[in-house]
Design an enzyme around this catalytic site. Structure first.
Site, PDB file in Angstrom:
ATOM      1  N   ALA A  24      19.911   8.322   3.323  1.00  0.00           N
ATOM      2  CA  ALA A  24      21.201   8.703   4.329  1.00  0.00           C
ATOM      3  C   ALA A  24      22.179   7.966   3.620  1.00  0.00           C
ATOM      4  CB  ALA A  24      21.077   9.007   4.887  1.00  0.00           C
ATOM      5  N   GLN A  55       5.921   6.759   1.190  1.00  0.00           N
ATOM      6  CA  GLN A  55       5.093   6.603   0.230  1.00  0.00           C
ATOM      7  C   GLN A  55       5.228   8.507  -0.058  1.00  0.00           C
ATOM      8  OE1 GLN A  55       1.532   5.793   1.411  1.00  0.00           O
ATOM      9  NE2 GLN A  55       1.905   3.154   1.481  1.00  0.00           N
ATOM     10  N   GLY A  57       5.960  11.630   1.054  1.00  0.00           N
ATOM     11  CA  GLY A  57       6.977  12.233  -0.226  1.00  0.00           C
ATOM     12  C   GLY A  57       7.914  13.203   0.401  1.00  0.00           C
ATOM     13  N   GLU A 122       0.738  17.633   3.946  1.00  0.00           N
ATOM     14  CA  GLU A 122       0.612  16.429   5.065  1.00  0.00           C
ATOM     15  C   GLU A 122       0.350  17.576   6.394  1.00  0.00           C
ATOM     16  OE1 GLU A 122       2.808  12.872   3.227  1.00  0.00           O
ATOM     17  OE2 GLU A 122       3.833  14.125   4.321  1.00  0.00           O
ATOM     18  N   HIS A 239       2.731   5.759  12.840  1.00  0.00           N
ATOM     19  CA  HIS A 239       1.437   6.640  12.035  1.00  0.00           C
ATOM     20  C   HIS A 239       0.699   6.582  11.971  1.00  0.00           C
ATOM     21  CE1 HIS A 239       0.223   7.759   7.800  1.00  0.00           C
ATOM     22  NE2 HIS A 239       1.251   8.100   7.672  1.00  0.00           N
ATOM     23  N   ARG A 285       0.544  14.216  13.919  1.00  0.00           N
ATOM     24  CA  ARG A 285       1.164  12.708  13.706  1.00  0.00           C
ATOM     25  C   ARG A 285       0.029  12.701  15.638  1.00  0.00           C
ATOM     26  NH1 ARG A 285       5.229  10.124   9.419  1.00  0.00           N
ATOM     27  NH2 ARG A 285       4.023  11.218   8.130  1.00  0.00           N
ATOM     28  N   HIS A 346       6.560   3.866  13.507  1.00  0.00           N
ATOM     29  CA  HIS A 346       6.496   4.564  12.081  1.00  0.00           C
ATOM     30  C   HIS A 346       8.021   5.207  11.754  1.00  0.00           C
ATOM     31  CE1 HIS A 346       5.936   6.132   8.017  1.00  0.00           C
ATOM     32  NE2 HIS A 346       6.496   6.898   8.301  1.00  0.00           N
ATOM     33  N   GLU A 370      17.713   8.117   9.818  1.00  0.00           N
ATOM     34  CA  GLU A 370      16.959   7.846  11.480  1.00  0.00           C
ATOM     35  C   GLU A 370      17.471   7.152  11.888  1.00  0.00           C
ATOM     36  OE1 GLU A 370      13.814   5.739  10.258  1.00  0.00           O
ATOM     37  OE2 GLU A 370      12.625   5.566  12.344  1.00  0.00           O
ATOM     38  N   ARG A 381       8.187  14.259  14.992  1.00  0.00           N
ATOM     39  CA  ARG A 381       8.562  14.236  13.159  1.00  0.00           C
ATOM     40  C   ARG A 381       7.433  14.797  12.448  1.00  0.00           C
ATOM     41  NH1 ARG A 381       8.638  12.094   8.172  1.00  0.00           N
ATOM     42  NH2 ARG A 381       7.807   9.769   9.355  1.00  0.00           N
TER      43      ARG A 381
HETATM   44  C1  SIN Z   1       3.173   9.096   4.760  1.00  0.00           C
HETATM   45  O1  SIN Z   1       3.348   9.154   3.488  1.00  0.00           O
HETATM   46  O2  SIN Z   1       2.054   9.135   4.901  1.00  0.00           O
HETATM   47  C2  SIN Z   1       4.534   9.007   5.661  1.00  0.00           C
HETATM   48  C3  SIN Z   1       5.654  10.120   4.997  1.00  0.00           C
HETATM   49  C4  SIN Z   1       6.389  10.202   6.370  1.00  0.00           C
HETATM   50  O3  SIN Z   1       6.526   9.485   7.363  1.00  0.00           O
HETATM   51  O4  SIN Z   1       6.970  11.270   6.220  1.00  0.00           O
END
Ligand code: SIN
Length: 530
Positions: A24, A55, A57, A122, A239, A285, A346, A370, A381
């Protein structure tokens, strides 16, 4: 409390001042620098940010058979009724063009054999739409390309190792800030026509966090002290899968691992997610984190496992080189071994309330990424929407700052300020209070909360505040502790007030979602604490 005589302090005066060096901050800097002088300030090195460690994306509807409308639907569904649809629309419609810009600026997003972007999946996404780089080092690759441009830009200056103590503000207007040069202990006044906070979240207020050490909620705490409204601070995302090895850092095992087919197993070796959600390992999540906690309680275990042993080892090694390397230190083989994991804090969905132009309710103060809450994430999120948020809202903050930069430079009217100031020989063991705060917050404001535990925790935080706030710390750790304490109070106060369960906020004493009373945002201002 000590006073700082601003007339005796060296001063700087860029047009636009930006705190932070994540996606940002860098995006804002590049836009504002088109026609203004820009200064980026960070308490550590320019690489140390949540962005750098990302990690999985960055999500964007770039596939021919995907659409911003589908991305919008998935984001709204995961946000559990609290996303602002206009904010999400801005994210999903402006995002793809900005991602294209990242590509033009040299971000090496991974491609498949026919040179098309390789997109992964994801939790909560109904489509493969996650771009990634160097397998599982997306944040680092994005930072590298943005940094290169920032570094080469003649209008941008970078000030590292400067801890921002407080914003300079008067009558609801921000004029810049006071910083401490960490090495020399000298103060610096920086006045600007626009100040942007892009300092990330508050992950370090929890004992177990995927965030780097720098994420101590500094931007949130100083905006709050300056009178900005804080919104939805109770929504803190955990997470589901961070490495759980005694003595190891809570290293993130990307959700993309489950996106490529990894299974979650309990300590008896059973897959369990189907008992909790039909989307199994790819449920949102909050659902997966709660399922893991339930499963750990049911089996009396401290962790569950991720298993990739049934997947093609070549694919696993190509997609996740960074994770593989990190696990090797603990003699774990990502392609064969069961990887011990458990949830960790997270991401902060709440933060400094802003409108869709990144404006806070303090004049000349903008916020993005954030640290801010502009309505994109709601109560939870969607995976990989955070880098996109930083990119879109950082760009927006840069545009607004550029407008303010065309106005005359305002001068901070006061000659003296009483920020929280450093002093030697404090009779407090800062490390001990910090560790206690993290434990308390994890117990009281973790994945499942209840009123009694939170009330007790808040009393304890209020007690600590009596002596921690009145001290003038000489160390960055002490100054950070004050910010962490302010953030912990905000999270618990908000979580206590919201008497329902929604998204990342789950209360055992109010297990139902209550749209009649609580389908709304929760705001706190400094006045509410006075
Ligand atoms: C992850 O790679 O699991 C994290 C990505 C995220 O927080 O959106």
């Amino acid at each position: 409390m000590l006073e700082l005589d601003l007339r005796r302090v060296p001063s700087l005066g860029p047009d636009v001042l930006i705190c932070g060096t994540g996606i940002a901050a860098l995006s804002a800097a590049l836009v504002a620098a088109e026609n203004a002088s820009v200064m980026l300030v960070t308490k550590s090195s320019s690489q140390e940010s949540n962005t750098f460690y990302a990690q999985g994306g960055i999500a964007a509807a770039v596939a021919p058979d995907d659409s911003p409308e589908a991305h919008l639907r998935d984001t709204l569904a995961v946000g559990c009724g609290l996303c602002d649809e206009a904010a999400v629309r801005k994210l999903v419609t402006e995002g793809p063009a900005l991602v294209q810009k990242l590509i033009e600026w040299g971000t090496p997003f991974d491609r498949s054999k026919n040179d098309e972007l390789h997109l992964t999946l994801e939790g909560g996404h109904g489509h493969r739409r996650i771009l990634h780089a160097n397998g599982d080092a997306t944040g680092r690759a994005i930072e590298k390309s943005l940094h290169q441009r920032v570094h080469d830009h003649p209008n941008i200056t970078l000030l590292e190792n400067h801890f921002v103590i407080d914003l300079l503000h008067k009558d609801g207007v921000c004029y810049g800030l006071v910083a401490l040069e960490i090495k020399s202990g000298r103060f610096l006044k920086i006045e600007a026509k626009a100040t942007i906070l892009a300092t990330g979240g508050l992950g370090q207020i929890y004992r177990e966090s995927t965030n780097p050490d720098v994420t101590t909620g500094d931007g949130m705490a100083m905006a709050f002290r300056a009178g900005a409204t804080m919104e939805d601070m109770e929504f803190v995302q955990f997470h589901p899968t961070t490495l759980y090895v005694a003595g190891a850092r809570r290293f993130l095992i990307s959700e993309a691992v489950r996106g490529e087919g990894a299974h979650l197993l309990n300590t008896k070796g059973e897959r369990f997610m189907a008992r909790y959600d039909e989307r199994e390992e790819l449920a949102p999540r909050d659902v997966v984190s709660r399922a893991i906690v339930d499963e750990m309680q049911r089996t009396g275990a401290t962790n569950v496992f991720l298993s990739l042993a049934h997947l093609d080892p070549k694919m696993v090694l190509e997609r996740f080189p960074n994770i593989r390397q990190a696990l090797k230190q603990y003699h774990l083989d990502l392609t064969k071994d069961r990887i011990p994991v458990r949830p960790a804090c997270h991401y902060t969905m709440g933060g400094i309330r802003t409108d869709l132009e990144a404006r806070t309710d303090v004049g000349r103060l903008l916020a993005a990424g954030e640290v801010a809450a502009c309505g994109i994430h709601g109560a939870n999120r969607l995976a990989s929407n955070s880098l996109l948020d930083g990119l879109v809202m950082g760009t927006e903050a840069g545009k607004q700052a550029l407008k303010l930069a065309q106005e005359p430079q305002p001068t901070f009217p006061d000659k003296k300020v009483t920020p929280i100031l450093p002093r030697e020989e404090i009779p407090i063991d800062v490390d001990d209070v910090r560790a206690s705060l993290k434990s308390l917050d994890s117990r009281a404001a973790g994945i499942v909360r209840d009123g009694e535990t939170m009330t007790n925790a808040l009393q304890m935080l209020d007690f600590w505040q009596n002596y921690v706030y009145s001290e003038e710390f000489a160390t960055v750790k002490g100054l950070e502790l004050q910010n962490m304490l302010a953030c912990a109070q905000l999270v618990i106060r908000s979580a206590l007030k919201r008497e329902e369960s929604r998204g990342a906020h789950q209360r055992s004493d109010f297990p139902q979602t209550d749209d009649t009373r609580w389908k709304r945002h929760l705001d706190f201002n400094r006045r509410d604490f006075e």
